[in-house]
Design a protein around this motif. Structure first.
Motif, PDB file in Angstrom:
ATOM      1  N   PHE A  19      -4.295  -6.542  -5.118  1.00  0.00           N
ATOM      2  CA  PHE A  19      -3.425  -5.392  -5.343  1.00  0.00           C
ATOM      3  C   PHE A  19      -4.050  -4.172  -4.685  1.00  0.00           C
ATOM      4  O   PHE A  19      -5.254  -3.984  -4.801  1.00  0.00           O
ATOM      5  CB  PHE A  19      -3.272  -5.148  -6.842  1.00  0.00           C
ATOM      6  N   PRO A  20      -3.314  -3.375  -4.012  1.00  0.00           N
ATOM      7  CA  PRO A  20      -1.879  -3.364  -3.751  1.00  0.00           C
ATOM      8  C   PRO A  20      -1.583  -3.798  -2.328  1.00  0.00           C
ATOM      9  O   PRO A  20      -0.932  -3.096  -1.566  1.00  0.00           O
ATOM     10  CB  PRO A  20      -1.518  -1.888  -3.962  1.00  0.00           C
ATOM     11  N   GLU A  21      -2.038  -4.935  -1.945  1.00  0.00           N
ATOM     12  CA  GLU A  21      -1.954  -5.373  -0.561  1.00  0.00           C
ATOM     13  C   GLU A  21      -0.795  -6.341  -0.327  1.00  0.00           C
ATOM     14  O   GLU A  21      -0.082  -6.705  -1.256  1.00  0.00           O
ATOM     15  CB  GLU A  21      -3.274  -6.023  -0.145  1.00  0.00           C
ATOM     16  N   ILE A  22      -0.645  -6.750   0.907  1.00  0.00           N
ATOM     17  CA  ILE A  22       0.301  -7.777   1.327  1.00  0.00           C
ATOM     18  C   ILE A  22      -0.429  -8.636   2.356  1.00  0.00           C
ATOM     19  O   ILE A  22      -1.589  -8.372   2.671  1.00  0.00           O
ATOM     20  CB  ILE A  22       1.613  -7.167   1.914  1.00  0.00           C
ATOM     21  N   TRP A  23       0.237  -9.650   2.904  1.00  0.00           N
ATOM     22  CA  TRP A  23      -0.403 -10.542   3.880  1.00  0.00           C
ATOM     23  C   TRP A  23      -1.053  -9.745   4.999  1.00  0.00           C
ATOM     24  O   TRP A  23      -2.074 -10.136   5.571  1.00  0.00           O
ATOM     25  CB  TRP A  23       0.618 -11.524   4.473  1.00  0.00           C
ATOM     26  N   TYR A  24      -0.478  -8.593   5.342  1.00  0.00           N
ATOM     27  CA  TYR A  24      -0.922  -7.765   6.464  1.00  0.00           C
ATOM     28  C   TYR A  24      -2.393  -7.357   6.342  1.00  0.00           C
ATOM     29  O   TYR A  24      -3.051  -7.082   7.332  1.00  0.00           O
ATOM     30  CB  TYR A  24      -0.014  -6.540   6.542  1.00  0.00           C
ATOM     31  N   SER A  25      -2.915  -7.368   5.128  1.00  0.00           N
ATOM     32  CA  SER A  25      -4.322  -7.028   4.909  1.00  0.00           C
ATOM     33  C   SER A  25      -5.253  -7.970   5.662  1.00  0.00           C
ATOM     34  O   SER A  25      -6.382  -7.613   5.968  1.00  0.00           O
ATOM     35  CB  SER A  25      -4.652  -7.112   3.422  1.00  0.00           C
ATOM     36  N   TRP A  78     -11.708   1.817   9.631  1.00  0.00           N
ATOM     37  CA  TRP A  78     -11.099   0.586  10.136  1.00  0.00           C
ATOM     38  C   TRP A  78      -9.588   0.562   9.958  1.00  0.00           C
ATOM     39  O   TRP A  78      -8.939  -0.416  10.303  1.00  0.00           O
ATOM     40  CB  TRP A  78     -11.729  -0.630   9.467  1.00  0.00           C
ATOM     41  N   MET A  79      -8.989   1.635   9.429  1.00  0.00           N
ATOM     42  CA  MET A  79      -7.539   1.654   9.230  1.00  0.00           C
ATOM     43  C   MET A  79      -6.928   2.877   9.899  1.00  0.00           C
ATOM     44  O   MET A  79      -7.439   3.978   9.766  1.00  0.00           O
ATOM     45  CB  MET A  79      -7.186   1.661   7.739  1.00  0.00           C
ATOM     46  N   THR A  80      -5.821   2.645  10.600  1.00  0.00           N
ATOM     47  CA  THR A  80      -5.112   3.749  11.244  1.00  0.00           C
ATOM     48  C   THR A  80      -3.942   4.196  10.372  1.00  0.00           C
ATOM     49  O   THR A  80      -3.528   3.490   9.450  1.00  0.00           O
ATOM     50  CB  THR A  80      -4.562   3.321  12.617  1.00  0.00           C
ATOM     51  N   GLU A  81      -3.396   5.357  10.681  1.00  0.00           N
ATOM     52  CA  GLU A  81      -2.207   5.849   9.971  1.00  0.00           C
ATOM     53  C   GLU A  81      -1.044   4.863  10.130  1.00  0.00           C
ATOM     54  O   GLU A  81      -0.291   4.630   9.185  1.00  0.00           O
ATOM     55  CB  GLU A  81      -1.798   7.226  10.505  1.00  0.00           C
ATOM     56  N   ASP A  82      -0.886   4.288  11.331  1.00  0.00           N
ATOM     57  CA  ASP A  82       0.197   3.319  11.558  1.00  0.00           C
ATOM     58  C   ASP A  82       0.024   2.076  10.687  1.00  0.00           C
ATOM     59  O   ASP A  82       1.000   1.531  10.161  1.00  0.00           O
ATOM     60  CB  ASP A  82       0.268   2.905  13.031  1.00  0.00           C
ATOM     61  N   GLU A  83      -1.202   1.614  10.536  1.00  0.00           N
ATOM     62  CA  GLU A  83      -1.452   0.444   9.688  1.00  0.00           C
ATOM     63  C   GLU A  83      -1.170   0.762   8.223  1.00  0.00           C
ATOM     64  O   GLU A  83      -0.568  -0.037   7.510  1.00  0.00           O
ATOM     65  CB  GLU A  83      -2.894  -0.036   9.868  1.00  0.00           C
ATOM     66  N   LEU A  84      -1.572   1.934   7.764  1.00  0.00           N
ATOM     67  CA  LEU A  84      -1.274   2.353   6.400  1.00  0.00           C
ATOM     68  C   LEU A  84       0.237   2.429   6.172  1.00  0.00           C
ATOM     69  O   LEU A  84       0.744   2.064   5.112  1.00  0.00           O
ATOM     70  CB  LEU A  84      -1.928   3.698   6.099  1.00  0.00           C
ATOM     71  N   GLN A  85       0.959   2.838   7.205  1.00  0.00           N
ATOM     72  CA  GLN A  85       2.406   2.967   7.092  1.00  0.00           C
ATOM     73  C   GLN A  85       3.077   1.611   6.867  1.00  0.00           C
ATOM     74  O   GLN A  85       4.115   1.525   6.199  1.00  0.00           O
ATOM     75  CB  GLN A  85       2.990   3.645   8.342  1.00  0.00           C
ATOM     76  N   VAL A  86       2.501   0.526   7.389  1.00  0.00           N
ATOM     77  CA  VAL A  86       3.046  -0.817   7.146  1.00  0.00           C
ATOM     78  C   VAL A  86       3.072  -1.103   5.647  1.00  0.00           C
ATOM     79  O   VAL A  86       4.075  -1.570   5.104  1.00  0.00           O
ATOM     80  CB  VAL A  86       2.233  -1.899   7.894  1.00  0.00           C
ATOM     81  N   PHE A  87       1.966  -0.800   4.959  1.00  0.00           N
ATOM     82  CA  PHE A  87       1.911  -1.011   3.508  1.00  0.00           C
ATOM     83  C   PHE A  87       2.917  -0.117   2.797  1.00  0.00           C
ATOM     84  O   PHE A  87       3.649  -0.566   1.914  1.00  0.00           O
ATOM     85  CB  PHE A  87       0.505  -0.720   2.971  1.00  0.00           C
ATOM     86  N   ALA A  88       2.947   1.151   3.158  1.00  0.00           N
ATOM     87  CA  ALA A  88       3.850   2.101   2.505  1.00  0.00           C
ATOM     88  C   ALA A  88       5.304   1.688   2.683  1.00  0.00           C
ATOM     89  O   ALA A  88       6.091   1.718   1.728  1.00  0.00           O
ATOM     90  CB  ALA A  88       3.613   3.506   3.069  1.00  0.00           C
ATOM     91  N   ASP A  89       5.682   1.275   3.888  1.00  0.00           N
ATOM     92  CA  ASP A  89       7.066   0.863   4.141  1.00  0.00           C
ATOM     93  C   ASP A  89       7.445  -0.361   3.320  1.00  0.00           C
ATOM     94  O   ASP A  89       8.541  -0.441   2.767  1.00  0.00           O
ATOM     95  CB  ASP A  89       7.278   0.568   5.624  1.00  0.00           C
ATOM     96  N   LYS A  90       6.537  -1.346   3.241  1.00  0.00           N
ATOM     97  CA  LYS A  90       6.853  -2.573   2.517  1.00  0.00           C
ATOM     98  C   LYS A  90       6.989  -2.295   1.021  1.00  0.00           C
ATOM     99  O   LYS A  90       7.910  -2.784   0.375  1.00  0.00           O
ATOM    100  CB  LYS A  90       5.793  -3.640   2.776  1.00  0.00           C
ATOM    101  N   PHE A  91       6.100  -1.488   0.443  1.00  0.00           N
ATOM    102  CA  PHE A  91       6.216  -1.191  -0.978  1.00  0.00           C
ATOM    103  C   PHE A  91       7.390  -0.255  -1.266  1.00  0.00           C
ATOM    104  O   PHE A  91       7.984  -0.316  -2.338  1.00  0.00           O
ATOM    105  CB  PHE A  91       4.909  -0.636  -1.545  1.00  0.00           C
ATOM    106  N   ARG A  92       7.749   0.590  -0.321  1.00  0.00           N
ATOM    107  CA  ARG A  92       8.949   1.413  -0.486  1.00  0.00           C
ATOM    108  C   ARG A  92      10.177   0.504  -0.559  1.00  0.00           C
ATOM    109  O   ARG A  92      11.102   0.739  -1.323  1.00  0.00           O
ATOM    110  CB  ARG A  92       9.096   2.399   0.671  1.00  0.00           C
ATOM    111  N   GLU A  93      10.166  -0.556   0.232  1.00  0.00           N
ATOM    112  CA  GLU A  93      11.285  -1.507   0.276  1.00  0.00           C
ATOM    113  C   GLU A  93      11.320  -2.413  -0.956  1.00  0.00           C
ATOM    114  O   GLU A  93      12.364  -2.603  -1.569  1.00  0.00           O
ATOM    115  CB  GLU A  93      11.136  -2.360   1.542  1.00  0.00           C
ATOM    116  N   SER A  94      10.168  -2.979  -1.342  1.00  0.00           N
ATOM    117  CA  SER A  94      10.154  -3.973  -2.421  1.00  0.00           C
ATOM    118  C   SER A  94       9.772  -3.402  -3.780  1.00  0.00           C
ATOM    119  O   SER A  94      10.048  -4.017  -4.803  1.00  0.00           O
ATOM    120  CB  SER A  94       9.198  -5.115  -2.075  1.00  0.00           C
ATOM    121  N   GLY A  95       9.124  -2.268  -3.803  1.00  0.00           N
ATOM    122  CA  GLY A  95       8.679  -1.682  -5.057  1.00  0.00           C
ATOM    123  C   GLY A  95       7.388  -2.304  -5.560  1.00  0.00           C
ATOM    124  O   GLY A  95       6.830  -3.205  -4.937  1.00  0.00           O
ATOM    125  N   PHE A  96       6.918  -1.827  -6.716  1.00  0.00           N
ATOM    126  CA  PHE A  96       5.670  -2.294  -7.307  1.00  0.00           C
ATOM    127  C   PHE A  96       5.880  -3.160  -8.541  1.00  0.00           C
ATOM    128  O   PHE A  96       4.928  -3.647  -9.127  1.00  0.00           O
ATOM    129  CB  PHE A  96       4.793  -1.097  -7.709  1.00  0.00           C
TER     130      PHE A  96
END
Length: 148
Positions: free
Chosen positions: A33-39, A119-137
């Protein structure tokens, strides 16, 4: 080497989204938590390039995987059932290559950094934010609601 492919696999009564790459012995990469496969995106390609069949599922309640509404559907029994279902899907009885982060238990304290780690860029962080915005917590929090 082939690219990471994505598909959904029916297991244990739900659909799990997986990221997959490579051929060879199976390696399952489980996120916390709070990751996805993308991690695991960097490790997936690295391991695939070194002779492994790498599978990183989105666990139940995360990202594009099924999200049962009841917290009782997120106990360790269900998580183990999901993983066993994935093993069977790939024709395996077991794997010695199951990798999960220490974040798979309750986190009592989480220090929020004031800036991104190097090791993390703003674009990579945005992948997580977009997915959780879509699916929720909700599904992700059900793991903690189900713990005794």
């Amino acid at each position: 080497m082939n690219e990471v492919s994505h598909k959904r696999i029916k297991t244990n009564g739900i659909w799990l989204q997986i990221a997959e790459q490579g051929i060879g012995p199976l390696v399952l990469l489980l996120h916390g938590f709070p990751e996805i496969w993308y991690s695991w995106r960097h490790q997936i390609t690295f391991l695939a390039n070194h002779g492994y069949h790498v599978v990183a599922p989105g666990l139940r309640g995360y990202g594009d995987s099924g999200s049962p509404p009841s917290p009782s559907s997120y106990t360790n029994m269900y998580l183990v059932g999901d993983i066993i279902g994935l093993l069977y899907h790939f024709g395996e009885q077991q794997t010695d290559n199951l990798i999960a982060p220490p974040g798979m238990e309750i986190i009592d304290y989480l220090e929020i950094p004031s800036r991104l780690p190097p090791w993390m860029t703003e674009d990579e962080l945005q992948v997580f934010a977009d997915k959780f915005r879509e699916s929720g917590f909700v599904g992700a929090f059900h793991y903690y609601r189900a713990m005794e």
